[in-house]
Scaffold this motif. Structure first.
Motif, PDB file in Angstrom:
ATOM      1  N   ALA A  69     -35.879 -34.292   1.479  1.00  0.00           N
ATOM      2  CA  ALA A  69     -34.729 -33.735   2.183  1.00  0.00           C
ATOM      3  C   ALA A  69     -35.213 -32.856   3.328  1.00  0.00           C
ATOM      4  O   ALA A  69     -36.263 -32.248   3.258  1.00  0.00           O
ATOM      5  CB  ALA A  69     -33.870 -32.911   1.225  1.00  0.00           C
ATOM      6  N   GLN A  70     -34.400 -32.813   4.375  1.00  0.00           N
ATOM      7  CA  GLN A  70     -34.802 -32.021   5.520  1.00  0.00           C
ATOM      8  C   GLN A  70     -34.531 -30.553   5.272  1.00  0.00           C
ATOM      9  O   GLN A  70     -33.704 -30.184   4.456  1.00  0.00           O
ATOM     10  CB  GLN A  70     -34.054 -32.490   6.783  1.00  0.00           C
ATOM     11  CG  GLN A  70     -32.559 -32.241   6.762  1.00  0.00           C
ATOM     12  CD  GLN A  70     -31.794 -33.373   6.124  1.00  0.00           C
ATOM     13  OE1 GLN A  70     -32.339 -34.214   5.423  1.00  0.00           O
ATOM     14  NE2 GLN A  70     -30.494 -33.398   6.343  1.00  0.00           N
ATOM     15  N   SER A  71     -35.244 -29.717   6.009  1.00  0.00           N
ATOM     16  CA  SER A  71     -34.993 -28.280   5.957  1.00  0.00           C
ATOM     17  C   SER A  71     -35.141 -27.715   7.353  1.00  0.00           C
ATOM     18  O   SER A  71     -35.783 -28.314   8.217  1.00  0.00           O
ATOM     19  CB  SER A  71     -35.960 -27.587   4.991  1.00  0.00           C
ATOM     20  OG  SER A  71     -37.279 -27.674   5.476  1.00  0.00           O
ATOM     21  N   VAL A  72     -34.517 -26.581   7.562  1.00  0.00           N
ATOM     22  CA  VAL A  72     -34.531 -25.935   8.868  1.00  0.00           C
ATOM     23  C   VAL A  72     -34.888 -24.469   8.664  1.00  0.00           C
ATOM     24  O   VAL A  72     -34.310 -23.809   7.798  1.00  0.00           O
ATOM     25  CB  VAL A  72     -33.147 -26.035   9.549  1.00  0.00           C
ATOM     26  CG1 VAL A  72     -33.191 -25.379  10.912  1.00  0.00           C
ATOM     27  CG2 VAL A  72     -32.726 -27.490   9.673  1.00  0.00           C
ATOM     28  N   SER A  73     -35.834 -23.977   9.451  1.00  0.00           N
ATOM     29  CA  SER A  73     -36.181 -22.564   9.330  1.00  0.00           C
ATOM     30  C   SER A  73     -36.028 -21.875  10.675  1.00  0.00           C
ATOM     31  O   SER A  73     -36.425 -22.402  11.714  1.00  0.00           O
ATOM     32  CB  SER A  73     -37.601 -22.409   8.789  1.00  0.00           C
ATOM     33  OG  SER A  73     -38.541 -22.947   9.693  1.00  0.00           O
TER      34      SER A  73
END
Lengths: 117, 114
Positions: B1-5
Motif C-alpha cells: 500500500a502507498q504511504s505519504v509523508s
C-alpha cells in the motif's frame, strides 16, 4: 468550484445510539462519494468509496456493519454510525466527484464532528 | 500500500518569506499527486494536482509544486507568503491504477506571522 454540504456539522449522542450524517453535492451530480475520518492532529483516512446505486467499497479495517453507507441518488450519500461508542468520536468528512475517472476533482464537505458520550 | 509523508508538522514564518513544504510518497507505480489546503474553519480545497506532463505544476494563489520522480517527491512552494496563507496543507497521492483512493500525508500546519 462545486459545493458539498454536510449535515449536521456537529452531533453529540449517547453510547449505543445510531447517528446519520448526510453529504450532499449541491450543484453537480456526484457519481462517486467518499467518506473519510480525521483523528485529532492526524490526517484523513479513507473509510469507504460509494458509487451511486452500488454498494460501498470499504477500506481494510473499516467495519461495514458499523458504518453504513448509502448512496441512493446522485446528490446524496449518508453515513450511519450504528451503536456508536466513544471510540467512534471523530471528525467525519465526505467528498464528492463527478464521473469515475481520477482526473475529476474531489470536492470536500466541511465535515461533521461526532462526539459519543 | 502507498504511504505519504510530510516532513514538517508545523511551520512558522513571517510574511514575504518563502515557503517550501516537503512531501514524499512510497509507491512503485505511476501516481497522481495533489496538494490540498484547509484554511481555519473551512473545508479542504484543491491547490494543485499533477497527472502527467510538465513536472512543475502551478496552482492557485501563487503556489507551485515540483514532481521529482527519482526522489518520489512532490514539494510545494510559494516564493512570498501572506498572512492569509495560514492554513493546514495536505499532500495526497493516488495510484493511477487505483484511480479512486486518495492517501493523505499527515498535514503541515503553517502559521504566517503578519
Amino acid at each position: 468550484g462545486a459545493v458539498v454540504s454536510q449535515h449536521p456539522s456537529r452531533v453529540i449522542c449517547k453510547s449505543g445510539t445510531s447517528v446519520k450524517i448526510e453529504c450532499r453535492s449541491l450543484d453537480f451530480q456526484a457519481t462517486t462519494m467518499f467518506w473519510y475520518r480525521q483523528f485529532p492532529k492526524k490526517s484523513l483516512m479513507l473509510m469507504a468509496t460509494s458509487n451511486e446505486g452500488s454498494k460501498a467499497t470499504y477500506e481494510q479495517g473499516v467495519e461495514k456493519d458499523k458504518f453504513l453507507i448509502n448512496h441512493a441518488s446522485l446528490t446524496l450519500s449518508t453515513l450511519t454510525v450504528t451503536s456508536a461508542h466513544p471510540e467512534d468520536s471523530s471528525f467525519y468528512i465526505c467528498s464528492a466527484r463527478w464521473g469515475l475517472v481520477a482526473y475529476n476533482e474531489q470536492f470536500f464537505g466541511p465535515g461533521t464532528r461526532l462526539t459519543v458520550l | 500500500a502507498q504511504s505519504v509523508s510530510q516532513h514538517n508538522h508545523h511551520v512558522i514564518l513571517s510574511e514575504a518569506a518563502s515557503l517550501e513544504l516537503g512531501c514524499n510518497y512510497s509507491y512503485g507505480g505511476t501516481v497522481n499527486l495533489f496538494w490540498y489546503v484547509q484554511y481555519p474553519g473551512q473545508h479542504l480545497q484543491l491547490l494543485l494536482k499533477y497527472f502527467s506532463g510538465d513536472p512543475l505544476v502551478k496552482g492557485i494563489k501563487g503556489f507551485e509544486a515540483e514532481f521529482i520522480k527519482s526522489k518520489f517527491s512532490f514539494n510545494l512552494r510559494k516564493p512570498s507568503v501572506q498572512w492569509s496563507d495560514t492554513a493546514e496543507y495536505f499532500c495526497a497521492v493516488t495510484p493511477r491504477a487505483a484511480g479512486n483512493k486518495l492517501t493523505f500525508g499527515g498535514g503541515t500546519r503553517v502559521l504566517v506571522k503578519p
